[in-house]
Write an enzyme that holds these catalytic residues in place. Structure first.
Site, short mmCIF file in Angstrom:
data_model
loop_
_atom_site.label_atom_id
_atom_site.label_comp_id
_atom_site.label_asym_id
_atom_site.label_seq_id
_atom_site.Cartn_x
_atom_site.Cartn_y
_atom_site.Cartn_z
N LYS A 105 0.82 -1.22 0.00
CA LYS A 105 0.00 0.00 0.00
C LYS A 105 0.85 1.26 0.00
CE LYS A 105 -0.36 -0.80 4.93
NZ LYS A 105 0.13 -2.17 4.82
N GLY A 134 -6.56 -6.64 2.97
CA GLY A 134 -6.26 -8.06 3.15
C GLY A 134 -7.14 -8.95 2.30
N ASP A 201 -1.16 4.08 8.10
CA ASP A 201 -1.53 2.92 7.31
C ASP A 201 -2.91 3.10 6.67
OD1 ASP A 201 -1.23 -0.24 6.84
OD2 ASP A 201 -3.23 0.11 7.65
N LYS A 205 -4.18 3.47 2.51
CA LYS A 205 -5.25 2.63 1.97
C LYS A 205 -6.41 3.49 1.45
CE LYS A 205 -4.16 -1.26 5.04
NZ LYS A 205 -4.61 -2.04 6.22
#
Length: 429
Positions: A105, A134, A201, A205
């Site tokens: 990512k 995922g 994170d 995404k």
């Protein structure tokens, strides 16, 4: 049946998961891809390292050139992670006419446009389903299943580490520090958890999903971000008292050709299905103008769920499906859509103050809120000790600029000790 050779770059948790799936589901994969997949090389740091999995040393290499220069290898699966090294591996592989599958990512969010352009120039396929959620097939949903829709919003729990921590704080009464330690012991959190707990994170995404969904380039640095490290047990309990649950949400909305992009802790109604997404699970709510609301739920991390998405991309390449690199959102001719500044956004808010136990404090704060067009729906107060009181407010939907102006003045009041917490509310209206 055609035999196709692939290489795996990196043999950590996800790389091991990919290997296991390819071995355990060999018959099903052959049937669905009409190919026999052979892992010809695996790039590792240490060939002689003791591994839990039985694998021949003959296919292990610590030299990327053994893969790049092998013309028989048709697909490269990049799972080394990180930034520059992974990017260069993928570029070299594409220039050697190899298709790419990645779960990275960080690289996609930073250099996706450049990589997709190279893929087009070299006439190779570039797939990245595992980079966002995922085992949840969100990229495929956006690229294929929802192409008849104008996507209006995406709201997601897309980081398993933070969701695990907040679940433990909510359901078991753990402190942030206790929940983080447990997440690290279980392997859900890294030794340095900054990327997860501070929201980076989730930002990467969200940038990927927003680019695809809204047909525009999204700079991840323009996404508003807050982490969960300041969430306390007091906030958890007040949220419950007001009928809410705290989750780290990634939110993308489009209105009047402007984008609202933000990642932050959020109070959501405890009755909403997303409030019951616990532990390391992920969930993504998508609203399309034709289909209405859809919610995808599943494991957003881990060796097998992420490995499942990676192997799914390998099969898609073998079937020669539509290239994600052909999407308008990720090419030079993409429409440009302005990203709102955070102060332009509107939301309901939870605000907690620590004040002196003096007459008139509540009236003074309420007067300031009212003077800035902020309407209050609920107030509760609790004595923390003899002299101090906690005041907790829930507001109606208000412009963030008005909230900030109110708090700036409230902070100057003589009997206000501290503004201890400000958390946005998403009511899914």
């Amino acid at each position: 049946m055609e035999k196709v050779k692939i290489a795996i770059l990196g043999f950590g948790n996800v790389g091991t998961g990919v290997w296991k799936i390819l071995q355990e589901n060999k018959k099903e994969i052959m049937k669905r891809s009409n190919c026999q997949i052979e892992v010809a090389k695996i790039l590792v740091n240490d060939i002689n390292k003791k591994r839990d999995i039985d694998i021949s040393k003959e296919i292990l290499t610590d030299n990327i050139d053994d893969i790049i220069n092998d013309e028989s290898i048709k697909i490269v699966v990049e799972l080394v992670g990180g930034r520059d090294e992974a990017k260069q591996y993928m570029i070299r592989a594409m220039k050697a006419k190899k298709h790419i599958v990645t779960a990275n990512k960080l690289v996609i969010a930073n250099w996706g446009e450049e990589l997709f352009k190279i893929a087009d120039e070299e006439n190779v396929l570039f797939y990245y389903e595992a980079s966002v959620a995922g085992g949840i097939p969100i990229i495929r949903e956006i690229n294929e299943s929802l192409t008849a829709n104008r996507i209006e919003q995406i709201i997601g729990i897309i980081n398993g580490t933070t969701n695990y921590i907040l679940s433990k704080m909510t359901l078991e009464g753990l402190s942030f520090e206790q929940a983080l330690k447990e997440a690290q012991e279980k392997g859900y959190a890294e030794a340095d958890p900054t990327s997860d707990v501070e929201g980076y994170d989730a930002v990467y995404k969200l940038a990927i999903m927003a680019s695809l969904s809204f047909g525009t380039k999204v700079d991840h640095d323009r996404i508003y971000r807050e982490g969960i490290s300041k969430i306390s047990a007091v906030d958890i309990e007040y949220a419950k008292k007001f009928g809410y649950t705290i989750k780290l949400l990634a939110i993308a909305k489009e209105e009047n050709n402007k984008l609202e992009l933000r990642v932050h802790p959020t109070l959501i109604p405890s009755s909403h299905p997303m409030a019951n997404v616990n532990d390391a699970f992920n969930a993504i709510l998508i609203k399309g103008n034709a289909v209405g609301e859809l919610m995808l739920y599943g494991q957003g991390a881990g060796d097998m769920p992420t490995g499942s998405a990676v192997v799914g991309d390998i099969i898609s390449i073998l079937r020669n499906n539509v290239k994600p690199s052909e999407l308008k959102a990720l090419n030079d001719d993409a429409d440009f859509k302005e990203v709102k500044k955070s102060e332009e956004n509107e939301s309901e808010f939870y605000i907690r103050l620590n004040v002196n136990d003096r007459a008139g404090v509540l009236g003074d704060t309420a007067k300031i809120f009212g003077g800035n067009n902020v309407s209050i729906t609920s107030i509760t107060q609790d004595v923390v000790h003899k002299e101090h009181v906690l005041l907790a407010f829930i507001t109606h939907k208000s412009a963030e600029k008005n909230i900030n102006n109110s708090l700036k003045k409230i902070k100057e009041l003589e009997n206000v000790n501290e503004i201890e917490s400000i958390i946005r509310i998403e009511s899914f209206n």
